[in-house]
Design a protein around this motif. Sequence first.
Motif, short mmCIF file in Angstrom:
data_model
loop_
_atom_site.label_atom_id
_atom_site.label_comp_id
_atom_site.label_asym_id
_atom_site.label_seq_id
_atom_site.Cartn_x
_atom_site.Cartn_y
_atom_site.Cartn_z
N GLU A 79 11.34 -5.46 1.15
CA GLU A 79 10.61 -4.34 0.54
C GLU A 79 10.07 -4.75 -0.82
OE1 GLU A 79 13.22 -1.33 -1.93
OE2 GLU A 79 14.05 -1.46 0.11
N ILE A 80 9.05 -4.01 -1.25
CA ILE A 80 8.43 -4.30 -2.54
C ILE A 80 7.77 -3.03 -3.07
CG2 ILE A 80 6.17 -4.98 -1.64
CD1 ILE A 80 6.20 -7.24 -3.78
N LEU A 81 7.73 -2.89 -4.38
CA LEU A 81 6.99 -1.82 -5.05
C LEU A 81 5.69 -2.43 -5.55
CD1 LEU A 81 6.77 1.05 -6.21
CD2 LEU A 81 7.97 0.21 -8.25
N LEU A 82 4.59 -2.01 -4.98
CA LEU A 82 3.29 -2.59 -5.32
C LEU A 82 2.70 -1.94 -6.56
CD1 LEU A 82 1.88 -2.69 -1.68
CD2 LEU A 82 2.68 -4.64 -3.01
N HIS A 83 1.82 -2.67 -7.24
CA HIS A 83 1.07 -2.13 -8.36
C HIS A 83 -0.27 -2.86 -8.42
CE1 HIS A 83 2.08 -5.75 -10.70
NE2 HIS A 83 3.31 -5.62 -10.23
N LYS A 84 -1.19 -2.34 -9.20
CA LYS A 84 -2.57 -2.82 -9.15
C LYS A 84 -2.75 -4.22 -9.74
CE LYS A 84 -3.92 -0.35 -13.40
NZ LYS A 84 -4.88 0.64 -13.97
N VAL A 119 10.87 -6.39 9.50
CA VAL A 119 10.55 -5.01 9.11
C VAL A 119 10.32 -5.00 7.61
CG1 VAL A 119 11.28 -2.60 9.14
CG2 VAL A 119 12.05 -4.14 10.95
N ALA A 120 9.25 -4.33 7.18
CA ALA A 120 8.93 -4.30 5.75
C ALA A 120 8.74 -2.86 5.29
CB ALA A 120 7.65 -5.10 5.48
N PHE A 121 9.15 -2.62 4.05
CA PHE A 121 8.88 -1.33 3.40
C PHE A 121 7.99 -1.61 2.20
CE2 PHE A 121 10.09 2.00 0.24
CZ PHE A 121 9.48 3.05 0.89
N LEU A 122 6.78 -1.07 2.23
CA LEU A 122 5.79 -1.32 1.19
C LEU A 122 5.57 -0.02 0.42
CD1 LEU A 122 3.28 -3.28 3.48
CD2 LEU A 122 5.16 -4.21 2.11
N ASP A 123 6.20 0.07 -0.74
CA ASP A 123 6.13 1.29 -1.54
C ASP A 123 4.88 1.27 -2.40
OD1 ASP A 123 6.88 3.72 -2.45
OD2 ASP A 123 8.60 3.04 -3.62
N GLU A 124 4.28 2.46 -2.58
CA GLU A 124 3.01 2.60 -3.31
C GLU A 124 1.95 1.66 -2.73
OE1 GLU A 124 2.33 4.93 -5.21
OE2 GLU A 124 4.30 5.72 -5.69
N ILE A 125 1.77 1.77 -1.43
CA ILE A 125 0.91 0.85 -0.69
C ILE A 125 -0.53 0.87 -1.21
CG2 ILE A 125 0.53 2.64 1.07
CD1 ILE A 125 0.57 -1.19 1.62
N PHE A 126 -1.02 2.02 -1.67
CA PHE A 126 -2.42 2.10 -2.09
C PHE A 126 -2.64 1.56 -3.49
CE2 PHE A 126 -2.06 5.66 1.05
CZ PHE A 126 -2.68 4.97 2.08
N LYS A 127 -1.57 1.08 -4.12
CA LYS A 127 -1.72 0.42 -5.41
C LYS A 127 -1.72 -1.11 -5.26
CE LYS A 127 0.22 4.23 -8.09
NZ LYS A 127 1.31 4.71 -8.98
N CYS A 128 -1.85 -1.55 -4.03
CA CYS A 128 -1.96 -2.98 -3.78
C CYS A 128 -3.17 -3.53 -4.53
CB CYS A 128 -2.10 -3.24 -2.28
SG CYS A 128 -2.22 -4.97 -1.83
N SER A 129 -2.99 -4.65 -5.22
CA SER A 129 -4.08 -5.20 -6.02
C SER A 129 -5.22 -5.70 -5.15
CB SER A 129 -3.55 -6.36 -6.88
OG SER A 129 -3.18 -7.45 -6.05
N SER A 130 -6.42 -5.72 -5.72
CA SER A 130 -7.58 -6.23 -4.99
C SER A 130 -7.40 -7.70 -4.62
CB SER A 130 -8.85 -6.05 -5.83
OG SER A 130 -8.72 -6.69 -7.09
N ALA A 131 -6.66 -8.44 -5.45
CA ALA A 131 -6.43 -9.85 -5.17
C ALA A 131 -5.58 -10.05 -3.92
CB ALA A 131 -5.74 -10.51 -6.36
#
Length: 413
Positions: A79-84, A119-131
């Motif tokens: 799992e990961i907490l994504l940010h921009k 299995v993955a948990f992707l938190d704040e998925i829409f904050k994934c960076s453009s890169a």
Amino acid sequence: MQGQTQGQPAGAGAGLRAGLEAVMTEVGTLYQERDVEIQMIVTGLLAGQHTLLLGPPGTGKSAIVRELTGRIEAATYWEILLHKFIAPSAIFGPVDLAALTARGEHRQVLDGHATRAHVAFLDEIFKCSSAALNSMLAFLNERIYHPESGGQPIGCPLVSAVCASNELAEDETTAALYDRLLIRMEVDYLTEADSFDALLRSAVASGPPATRTTVGLADVQHAVAALVPAVDLPGGVITAVRDLRADLRGREITSSDRRWKQAVRVLQASAWLEGRTEVAVEDLAVLAHVLWDSPAHRGTVDRVVRGYLSPDDRDLADLADEVDRIAAELDKLAADGDENRLREWAVGQNTKLATAAKRLAGIRDSAVRAGRTPAPYQRAAERAQHVYTRLLSEALGVDADKIPSLDGRRGRR
């Protein structure tokens, strides 16, 4: 039927199915008012598709995912907490500095990252960076990762990802990412007083659960690759799906051809989970969590889908809505503290709720006689009994031990 001609008997995967049913029941006991979310995450897992949990912080999204996936033995969870500003290497693996320094080799450390997850948990998925966006799309859709140093893409063992967000994406850059999340669930705070009480009690330290069912990764992978795809799609269901698509388009609610095709696997997973070798019309219920884009359309999609279910399932949905409406009004009036108004209202709702409860019990018994899994009907019947007991005891002062049960016996709540 196709499932039989390919050599899949009706009982194929029965052990896994029973295990998953037990897992869903146990996790549902731990997390109140999350039965539908739990069932759809498991359905998405069996379909090899991804689920989005959309809702405010503190609703237990990550805890539910960890509890469910922790019951798949030998599965690698990540799992990961994504940010921009997140770098792709934080998701898929950093450069191996030792190899670069010692031998001049440019390679990545893949272990412990998304590239090795089942299995993955992707938190704040829409904050994934453009890169990282393009790599994330390939990871979710094609199960591959293109290494930073170039060369052949790396295959990823991902079975299913559960993604979470507090809000929907606000720009077009993540629209493709949103479309990859086939199952979409809105998760809100608890609404029932008893559920909230259970939440408070869970804060008190207690021993481990008496039963903790697990299933094997290899069994899950076999179901995803062979058993679920072997479930037949009868012509009658194809016709119903085609008509459903036309109904939704008439309401200006459209889904891509790719989404409709992927939805078939969710229908197959739903049927397989119920122990059937072909999709039935009742499986269309899962499409209520697939075919909406905007939360504003979710209610419309749910009502349209409901119209295509079996008579029992249509009644189940309508009666469950009625029970929820009465429960919400009971909570509101009880909170207001006007006992006379509460009593007057309860007298008018008593017969209506009792009729709904008895009808739900009848639907449950009909499902048993027809050989259908009674679990969803039983849950609805128990919910109606619970609200009926509350109405009579809290609003009308009836001794709870003397309130008749759905089956006509007394003292069962």
